[in-house]
Design a protein around this motif. Sequence first.
Motif, PDB file in Angstrom:
ATOM      1  N   GLN A 110      -0.733  11.335  13.778  1.00  0.00           N
ATOM      2  CA  GLN A 110      -1.951  10.551  14.015  1.00  0.00           C
ATOM      3  C   GLN A 110      -2.839  10.521  12.773  1.00  0.00           C
ATOM      4  O   GLN A 110      -3.427   9.489  12.446  1.00  0.00           O
ATOM      5  CB  GLN A 110      -2.728  11.106  15.216  1.00  0.00           C
ATOM      6  N   LYS A 111      -2.921  11.645  12.094  1.00  0.00           N
ATOM      7  CA  LYS A 111      -3.728  11.707  10.870  1.00  0.00           C
ATOM      8  C   LYS A 111      -3.151  10.764   9.810  1.00  0.00           C
ATOM      9  O   LYS A 111      -3.891  10.038   9.142  1.00  0.00           O
ATOM     10  CB  LYS A 111      -3.788  13.139  10.343  1.00  0.00           C
ATOM     11  N   ILE A 112      -1.829  10.770   9.674  1.00  0.00           N
ATOM     12  CA  ILE A 112      -1.163   9.874   8.720  1.00  0.00           C
ATOM     13  C   ILE A 112      -1.424   8.416   9.089  1.00  0.00           C
ATOM     14  O   ILE A 112      -1.760   7.592   8.230  1.00  0.00           O
ATOM     15  CB  ILE A 112       0.350  10.182   8.652  1.00  0.00           C
ATOM     16  N   LEU A 113      -1.289   8.093  10.376  1.00  0.00           N
ATOM     17  CA  LEU A 113      -1.555   6.721  10.831  1.00  0.00           C
ATOM     18  C   LEU A 113      -2.981   6.295  10.500  1.00  0.00           C
ATOM     19  O   LEU A 113      -3.214   5.157  10.077  1.00  0.00           O
ATOM     20  CB  LEU A 113      -1.320   6.601  12.338  1.00  0.00           C
ATOM     21  N   LEU A 118       0.843  -1.191   0.000  1.00  0.00           N
ATOM     22  CA  LEU A 118       0.000   0.000   0.000  1.00  0.00           C
ATOM     23  C   LEU A 118       0.880   1.242   0.000  1.00  0.00           C
ATOM     24  O   LEU A 118       1.969   1.236   0.580  1.00  0.00           O
ATOM     25  CB  LEU A 118      -0.899   0.004   1.237  1.00  0.00           C
ATOM     26  N   SER A 119       0.396   2.297  -0.610  1.00  0.00           N
ATOM     27  CA  SER A 119       1.190   3.526  -0.618  1.00  0.00           C
ATOM     28  C   SER A 119       1.235   4.120   0.786  1.00  0.00           C
ATOM     29  O   SER A 119       0.300   3.978   1.571  1.00  0.00           O
ATOM     30  CB  SER A 119       0.619   4.534  -1.613  1.00  0.00           C
ATOM     31  N   ASP A 120       2.360   4.750   1.073  1.00  0.00           N
ATOM     32  CA  ASP A 120       2.497   5.409   2.369  1.00  0.00           C
ATOM     33  C   ASP A 120       2.252   6.902   2.196  1.00  0.00           C
ATOM     34  O   ASP A 120       2.347   7.439   1.099  1.00  0.00           O
ATOM     35  CB  ASP A 120       3.865   5.143   2.998  1.00  0.00           C
ATOM     36  N   GLU A 121       1.909   7.536   3.281  1.00  0.00           N
ATOM     37  CA  GLU A 121       1.693   8.980   3.281  1.00  0.00           C
ATOM     38  C   GLU A 121       3.021   9.682   3.525  1.00  0.00           C
ATOM     39  O   GLU A 121       3.845   9.211   4.309  1.00  0.00           O
ATOM     40  CB  GLU A 121       0.709   9.366   4.392  1.00  0.00           C
ATOM     41  N   LYS A 122       3.208  10.786   2.876  1.00  0.00           N
ATOM     42  CA  LYS A 122       4.399  11.601   3.132  1.00  0.00           C
ATOM     43  C   LYS A 122       4.310  12.161   4.545  1.00  0.00           C
ATOM     44  O   LYS A 122       3.288  12.733   4.932  1.00  0.00           O
ATOM     45  CB  LYS A 122       4.484  12.762   2.139  1.00  0.00           C
ATOM     46  N   THR A 123       5.384  11.989   5.294  1.00  0.00           N
ATOM     47  CA  THR A 123       5.447  12.550   6.644  1.00  0.00           C
ATOM     48  C   THR A 123       6.331  13.786   6.598  1.00  0.00           C
ATOM     49  O   THR A 123       7.522  13.683   6.292  1.00  0.00           O
ATOM     50  CB  THR A 123       6.031  11.525   7.639  1.00  0.00           C
ATOM     51  N   PRO A 124       5.761  14.945   6.894  1.00  0.00           N
ATOM     52  CA  PRO A 124       6.580  16.161   6.868  1.00  0.00           C
ATOM     53  C   PRO A 124       7.683  16.110   7.928  1.00  0.00           C
ATOM     54  O   PRO A 124       7.523  15.475   8.976  1.00  0.00           O
ATOM     55  CB  PRO A 124       5.588  17.279   7.198  1.00  0.00           C
ATOM     56  N   ILE A 139       2.330  -5.217   8.282  1.00  0.00           N
ATOM     57  CA  ILE A 139       3.537  -4.459   8.618  1.00  0.00           C
ATOM     58  C   ILE A 139       3.230  -3.000   8.311  1.00  0.00           C
ATOM     59  O   ILE A 139       2.943  -2.650   7.163  1.00  0.00           O
ATOM     60  CB  ILE A 139       4.763  -4.923   7.809  1.00  0.00           C
ATOM     61  N   GLY A 140       3.271  -2.170   9.326  1.00  0.00           N
ATOM     62  CA  GLY A 140       2.947  -0.757   9.156  1.00  0.00           C
ATOM     63  C   GLY A 140       4.071   0.023   8.503  1.00  0.00           C
ATOM     64  O   GLY A 140       5.116  -0.522   8.146  1.00  0.00           O
ATOM     65  N   GLY A 141       3.838   1.307   8.370  1.00  0.00           N
ATOM     66  CA  GLY A 141       4.832   2.201   7.795  1.00  0.00           C
ATOM     67  C   GLY A 141       5.788   2.717   8.851  1.00  0.00           C
ATOM     68  O   GLY A 141       5.881   2.177   9.959  1.00  0.00           O
ATOM     69  N   SER A 142       6.480   3.785   8.522  1.00  0.00           N
ATOM     70  CA  SER A 142       7.517   4.311   9.414  1.00  0.00           C
ATOM     71  C   SER A 142       6.968   4.807  10.744  1.00  0.00           C
ATOM     72  O   SER A 142       7.688   4.840  11.740  1.00  0.00           O
ATOM     73  CB  SER A 142       8.287   5.435   8.716  1.00  0.00           C
ATOM     74  N   LEU A 143       5.690   5.152  10.788  1.00  0.00           N
ATOM     75  CA  LEU A 143       5.085   5.613  12.044  1.00  0.00           C
ATOM     76  C   LEU A 143       4.443   4.478  12.831  1.00  0.00           C
ATOM     77  O   LEU A 143       3.958   4.687  13.937  1.00  0.00           O
ATOM     78  CB  LEU A 143       4.039   6.699  11.762  1.00  0.00           C
ATOM     79  N   GLY A 144       4.403   3.298  12.241  1.00  0.00           N
ATOM     80  CA  GLY A 144       3.793   2.164  12.931  1.00  0.00           C
ATOM     81  C   GLY A 144       2.395   1.894  12.431  1.00  0.00           C
ATOM     82  O   GLY A 144       2.100   2.052  11.246  1.00  0.00           O
ATOM     83  N   LEU A 145       1.517   1.497  13.360  1.00  0.00           N
ATOM     84  CA  LEU A 145       0.146   1.122  13.016  1.00  0.00           C
ATOM     85  C   LEU A 145      -0.845   1.957  13.813  1.00  0.00           C
ATOM     86  O   LEU A 145      -0.605   2.272  14.983  1.00  0.00           O
ATOM     87  CB  LEU A 145      -0.089  -0.359  13.337  1.00  0.00           C
ATOM     88  N   SER A 146      -1.962   2.251  13.197  1.00  0.00           N
ATOM     89  CA  SER A 146      -3.019   2.992  13.890  1.00  0.00           C
ATOM     90  C   SER A 146      -3.669   2.099  14.941  1.00  0.00           C
ATOM     91  O   SER A 146      -3.604   0.864  14.870  1.00  0.00           O
ATOM     92  CB  SER A 146      -4.079   3.463  12.889  1.00  0.00           C
ATOM     93  N   SER A 147      -4.314   2.731  15.890  1.00  0.00           N
ATOM     94  CA  SER A 147      -5.008   1.962  16.928  1.00  0.00           C
ATOM     95  C   SER A 147      -6.134   1.134  16.319  1.00  0.00           C
ATOM     96  O   SER A 147      -6.418   0.029  16.794  1.00  0.00           O
ATOM     97  CB  SER A 147      -5.536   2.884  18.025  1.00  0.00           C
ATOM     98  N   SER A 148      -6.761   1.617  15.253  1.00  0.00           N
ATOM     99  CA  SER A 148      -7.845   0.844  14.630  1.00  0.00           C
ATOM    100  C   SER A 148      -7.323  -0.462  14.031  1.00  0.00           C
ATOM    101  O   SER A 148      -8.002  -1.490  14.096  1.00  0.00           O
ATOM    102  CB  SER A 148      -8.578   1.679  13.577  1.00  0.00           C
TER     103      SER A 148
END
Length: 159
Positions: free
Chosen positions: A53-56, A38-44, A107-116
Amino acid sequence: MKIKVVTVGKLKEKYLKDGIAEYSKRISRFAKFEMIELSDEKTPDKASESENQKILEIEGQRILSKIADRDFVIVLAIEGKTFFSEEFSKQLEETSIKGFSTLTFIIGGSLGLSSSVKNRANLSVSFGRLTLPHQLMRLVLVEQIYRAFTIQQGFPYHK
């Protein structure tokens, strides 16, 4: 049985792609195998906690869209349960015996996984307290899945 591995971010390194392709082929002797990137979101740079949190949550929704209601979901998280390879193999076997036909690893992205996503998980697994690049973790995971099947079958791969 079907094994799905859902990951955030694209794999770029050829040596990792080659290793994952090899173990994917080996796993296919035992189960259907699918890797979903899956594509990841750009993290500023210097993102705030609310931005993170929004990215997660955005990445989490993408992940959840790839999970069926009947999937047994295993998230990889540093706070998860650790296993010896034999225990991991037994866990996968028992999950199959309980009637789950699809095991979905996340496997989550660089920020990990959301609580959901973590809340949707049936099991949280850790491969140790070391921090590994997410791309490398993909290779480690597919090797361990293959190892689990060889343990179940009594093959000499696992010594």
